[in-house]
Design an enzyme around this catalytic site. Structure first.
Site, mmCIF file in Angstrom:
data_model
loop_
_atom_site.group_PDB
_atom_site.id
_atom_site.type_symbol
_atom_site.label_atom_id
_atom_site.label_comp_id
_atom_site.label_asym_id
_atom_site.label_seq_id
_atom_site.Cartn_x
_atom_site.Cartn_y
_atom_site.Cartn_z
ATOM 1 N N ASP A 91 0.721 -1.323 -0.018
ATOM 2 C CA ASP A 91 0.049 0.077 -0.180
ATOM 3 C C ASP A 91 1.010 1.285 -0.101
ATOM 4 O O ASP A 91 2.182 1.024 0.381
ATOM 5 C CB ASP A 91 -1.071 -0.051 1.240
ATOM 6 C CG ASP A 91 -1.792 -1.117 1.025
ATOM 7 O OD1 ASP A 91 -2.270 -1.391 0.006
ATOM 8 O OD2 ASP A 91 -2.472 -1.496 2.173
ATOM 9 N N TYR A 142 8.429 -9.672 6.234
ATOM 10 C CA TYR A 142 8.213 -8.185 6.467
ATOM 11 C C TYR A 142 8.660 -7.748 7.830
ATOM 12 O O TYR A 142 8.838 -8.697 8.725
ATOM 13 C CB TYR A 142 6.535 -8.036 6.513
ATOM 14 C CG TYR A 142 5.879 -7.979 5.421
ATOM 15 C CD1 TYR A 142 5.681 -6.825 4.719
ATOM 16 C CD2 TYR A 142 5.212 -9.324 4.848
ATOM 17 C CE1 TYR A 142 4.958 -6.805 3.402
ATOM 18 C CE2 TYR A 142 4.561 -9.072 3.468
ATOM 19 C CZ TYR A 142 4.548 -8.048 2.676
ATOM 20 O OH TYR A 142 3.802 -7.868 1.728
#
Length: 298
Positions: A91, A142
């Site tokens: 995003d 991540y």
């Protein structure tokens, strides 16, 4: 008469081929488009863009920036304006060190030439490799940088251990009303460390749902702050329990790597420039953090 039969046969054949293509998965369709000029590019970006993938109303996305640079270098034909495959969608605000795209190019790229076209865009191509088949994705890694606000790190680690394994993450992901996605996902490992300023949370898994990592960070932080009990994590994983959890801010998240079986060719000049730009960023942000801390302590 024979011509009509042949025409009908061709139509039937085309219909069969179209029906077969429609039944193929996205990866299978991409695999059919791989040829002798297909390359995988290792991508990094600083999050100051309109997300990663192409969007008709947002032109400052990572994919379009890279495609435009490849077109300017003469490495891509104008007919090929989209990547065949992306390593992971991120995003607005999310950074990456190890994402990838797969593209068809008309010649082997020179990374320093690509860097010259990408300069000051906050996007870098750090490596490339010619491929003859789709890469095997082993895991995605991540990292989240969370401000240390006195959270109980031991409680956070206990909460993280509950998340490892295969669970329903329906409460820890954004609901996608356009797709009926299976909320079951597998997390391989979560590692949590702290210093005086930050808590770093490293999460490893094969694939993730939309906003899943950022909502996990919120849940762990709430447990660490003792705003929520430890067994709250169990409730969130209960398939019969429904409860919304807000995502942590995007700008703390880094896609460290989409680990594949590919060995990339890298360019020392580009890597050096990449590090130089981030050293400048580090010095600036460290000074800003110091000023903020002093203002709070006055």
């Amino acid at each position: 008469m024979n011509n009509k039969i042949n025409d009908n046969s061709n139509k039937c054949s085309n219909n069969i081929n179209n029906n077969c293509d429609n039944k193929l998965t996205h990866w299978e369709k991409v695999a059919k488009r791989i040829n002798e000029n297909t390359y995988i590019l290792k991508i990094a970006y600083d999050g100051n863009n309109d997300g990663f993938q192409s969007h008709p109303h947002k032109k400052n996305n990572v994919c379009d920036i890279i495609i435009n640079a490849l077109l300017k270098c003469g490495y891509m034909d104008k007919e090929e304006t989209k990547p065949l495959l992306r390593g992971g969608r991120t995003d607005n605000g999310v950074l990456a060190l190890g994402n990838f795209i797969i593209v068809n190019l008309n010649q082997e790229p020179i990374l320093s030439h690509v860097y010259a076209k990408l300069k000051y865009t906050g996007v870098w191509v750090l490596g490339y490799s010619k491929i003859s088949e789709l890469p095997e994705i082993k895991y995605r890694h991540y990292k989240y940088i969370l401000p240390n606000e006195g959270q109980n790190i031991n409680l956070m680690i206990e909460g993280a251990n509950k998340l490892i394994g295969t669970h329903s993450f329906h409460n820890l992901s954004k609901k996608d009303n356009t797709k009926n996605k299976n909320p079951l996902r597998t997390i391989y490992d979560i590692k949590i460390k702290e210093n005086d300023f930050f808590i770093t949370i490293d999460i490893f898994g094969k694939n993730f749902l939309w906003n899943m990592v950022r909502r996990i960070v919120t849940a762990l932080s709430e447990v660490g702050k003792e705003n929520k009990p430890l067994n709250w994590i169990d409730k969130l994983l209960d398939i019969n329990h429904t409860e919304g959890v807000a995502p942590a801010p995007a700008n703390g998240l880094i896609l460290v790597d989409v680990k594949t079986n590919i060995n990339y060719i890298r360019d020392d000049y580009v890597i050096g420039k990449f590090k130089e730009e981030w050293r400048k960023n580090y010095r600036k942000n460290t000074a800003d953090a110091g000023v903020s801390m002093n203002m709070l302590n006055i």
